[in-house]
Design a protein around this motif. Sequence first.
Motif, PDB file in Angstrom:
ATOM      1  N   LYS A  77       1.109   3.938  -2.852  1.00  0.00           N
ATOM      2  CA  LYS A  77       0.673   5.417  -2.362  1.00  0.00           C
ATOM      3  C   LYS A  77       1.994   6.383  -2.767  1.00  0.00           C
ATOM      4  O   LYS A  77       1.807   7.569  -3.220  1.00  0.00           O
ATOM      5  CB  LYS A  77       0.493   5.578  -0.722  1.00  0.00           C
ATOM      6  CG  LYS A  77      -0.429   6.783  -0.576  1.00  0.00           C
ATOM      7  CD  LYS A  77      -1.896   6.719  -1.166  1.00  0.00           C
ATOM      8  CE  LYS A  77      -2.539   7.786  -1.043  1.00  0.00           C
ATOM      9  NZ  LYS A  77      -3.956   7.852  -1.580  1.00  0.00           N
ATOM     10  N   ASN A 136      -7.392  -3.347  -5.003  1.00  0.00           N
ATOM     11  CA  ASN A 136      -8.152  -2.288  -4.636  1.00  0.00           C
ATOM     12  C   ASN A 136      -8.569  -1.558  -6.051  1.00  0.00           C
ATOM     13  O   ASN A 136      -8.032  -0.486  -6.648  1.00  0.00           O
ATOM     14  CB  ASN A 136      -7.535  -1.334  -3.857  1.00  0.00           C
ATOM     15  CG  ASN A 136      -8.030  -0.032  -3.515  1.00  0.00           C
ATOM     16  OD1 ASN A 136      -8.860   0.427  -3.832  1.00  0.00           O
ATOM     17  ND2 ASN A 136      -7.477   0.518  -2.194  1.00  0.00           N
ATOM     18  N   TYR A 176       0.961  -1.117   0.007  1.00  0.00           N
ATOM     19  CA  TYR A 176       0.080  -0.096   0.110  1.00  0.00           C
ATOM     20  C   TYR A 176       0.854   1.126   0.062  1.00  0.00           C
ATOM     21  O   TYR A 176       0.698   2.164  -0.859  1.00  0.00           O
ATOM     22  CB  TYR A 176      -1.052   0.057   0.970  1.00  0.00           C
ATOM     23  CG  TYR A 176      -1.731   1.370   1.184  1.00  0.00           C
ATOM     24  CD1 TYR A 176      -2.917   1.272   0.477  1.00  0.00           C
ATOM     25  CD2 TYR A 176      -1.514   2.425   2.073  1.00  0.00           C
ATOM     26  CE1 TYR A 176      -3.622   2.462   0.485  1.00  0.00           C
ATOM     27  CE2 TYR A 176      -2.193   3.773   2.030  1.00  0.00           C
ATOM     28  CZ  TYR A 176      -3.387   3.474   1.237  1.00  0.00           C
ATOM     29  OH  TYR A 176      -4.171   4.753   1.220  1.00  0.00           O
ATOM     30  N   TYR A 224      -2.035  -1.171  -7.062  1.00  0.00           N
ATOM     31  CA  TYR A 224      -3.554  -1.163  -6.193  1.00  0.00           C
ATOM     32  C   TYR A 224      -4.095  -2.130  -6.817  1.00  0.00           C
ATOM     33  O   TYR A 224      -4.648  -3.041  -6.024  1.00  0.00           O
ATOM     34  CB  TYR A 224      -4.218   0.186  -6.490  1.00  0.00           C
ATOM     35  CG  TYR A 224      -3.764   1.242  -5.727  1.00  0.00           C
ATOM     36  CD1 TYR A 224      -3.470   1.273  -4.443  1.00  0.00           C
ATOM     37  CD2 TYR A 224      -3.408   2.767  -6.239  1.00  0.00           C
ATOM     38  CE1 TYR A 224      -3.438   2.424  -3.676  1.00  0.00           C
ATOM     39  CE2 TYR A 224      -3.062   3.717  -5.511  1.00  0.00           C
ATOM     40  CZ  TYR A 224      -3.214   3.495  -4.230  1.00  0.00           C
ATOM     41  OH  TYR A 224      -2.767   4.472  -3.391  1.00  0.00           O
ATOM     42  N   ASP A 258      -9.051   2.491  -5.739  1.00  0.00           N
ATOM     43  CA  ASP A 258      -7.916   3.499  -5.920  1.00  0.00           C
ATOM     44  C   ASP A 258      -7.212   3.426  -7.219  1.00  0.00           C
ATOM     45  O   ASP A 258      -6.474   4.431  -7.782  1.00  0.00           O
ATOM     46  CB  ASP A 258      -7.034   3.292  -4.902  1.00  0.00           C
ATOM     47  CG  ASP A 258      -7.570   3.842  -3.509  1.00  0.00           C
ATOM     48  OD1 ASP A 258      -8.205   4.949  -3.587  1.00  0.00           O
ATOM     49  OD2 ASP A 258      -6.804   3.406  -2.538  1.00  0.00           O
ATOM     50  N   LEU A 282      -3.043  -5.305  -4.443  1.00  0.00           N
ATOM     51  CA  LEU A 282      -3.914  -5.067  -3.284  1.00  0.00           C
ATOM     52  C   LEU A 282      -5.477  -5.251  -3.647  1.00  0.00           C
ATOM     53  O   LEU A 282      -6.243  -5.236  -2.904  1.00  0.00           O
ATOM     54  CB  LEU A 282      -3.806  -3.512  -2.733  1.00  0.00           C
ATOM     55  CG  LEU A 282      -2.491  -2.985  -2.329  1.00  0.00           C
ATOM     56  CD1 LEU A 282      -2.118  -1.688  -2.403  1.00  0.00           C
ATOM     57  CD2 LEU A 282      -2.068  -3.817  -1.068  1.00  0.00           C
TER      58      LEU A 282
END
Length: 340
Positions: free
Chosen positions: A125, A146, A121, A140, A149, A144
């Motif tokens: 980021k 995700n 993460y 992401y 994002d 992840l």
Amino acid sequence: MNRQKFIDKFMAAFVLLAMFKIIGIVAQLFHESFWSVAGTLGIFLIVAFIILIVITSLKDKEQNNRNSAGRKGSGSSSFYLENSLFDRIRSKYEELAEKYIAEKDYKKAARVYMNLLQDNYRGAKTLENGELYNEAAVVYLKKLNNKSDAAVCYEKAKQHKKAIDLYKEMEQKEKVGDLYKEINDLKNAHHYYQMVADDYVKNSQMVKASLVYRRKMEKTEEAQKVLLKGWEEDKDAFNCLNNYFANIFDIKKLESEIQNLYEKAPAHKKITYLDVMKYEFKKDPKLHTVTRNIAYEIIAEKVSTRSEIVNELKFFNPNDEVILKDISRFKTGRNKMFRN
């Protein structure tokens, strides 16, 4: 196992693993660019060097301690040493990542976070903060899972097709419409906006549906139809009527529509209509006559069952002292509300 043996074994294991790691990095030349592999190898060698310095320092310190401390308490000390060693190594990784960020080398910083600190993460980021949106989106998504994002990063990278696909998977229809509109695909944009508006209507959120029609699709007439439907079907009636009038900018047309809808208003909605008239009264002096007359009619009709409604007269006659006195007399039961 005493501390000295632990350090010796750790160093031997580290050197062996480092050799395998270097071989693995070099092998990446078959499917990655030279500079990408060189960058990864450079980071690894720097980190390996730092770790060796830490281990050597601990080894020297332990050698000195052995001469004075003996073997007492070696079990608990060994456990403490292991934790201390890994904490110091982790701290060095953190410092290295921060150094790369300060140098604006976000790719190297992200590699430290992901490969050495096992923090995907923070790696993603870091790439995003460095405006490496495509790379951040991949992390992401693949590391992840995700999608939210990842979609945002693809959007920032102007990778509209990839962002649209992700927003579709997440069923964010309005966002899909926004991106289609951004790339001037109005047909698809309006298709998704229509689905959003239909969902709002289905859930009796008429004002939100009208905003989609008016702001997103630029269909003012459709927006007005939805608001009128909300008023007539008593679905958030006050806000629907208030917004309906707010979208009429021609004062004469607005005056006519206020009178027209009042004449059609059922008895149980008259109080709501009166509340809306307060907003219209303040909007323009040209609306004072029509809104005041409607207010008088509603108050006269409802006063027998809701005596407190006479107080509303003050709103439509803020500077009329006679009206204020009449209200006072009515409330004390000494006179009628209206004087001939």
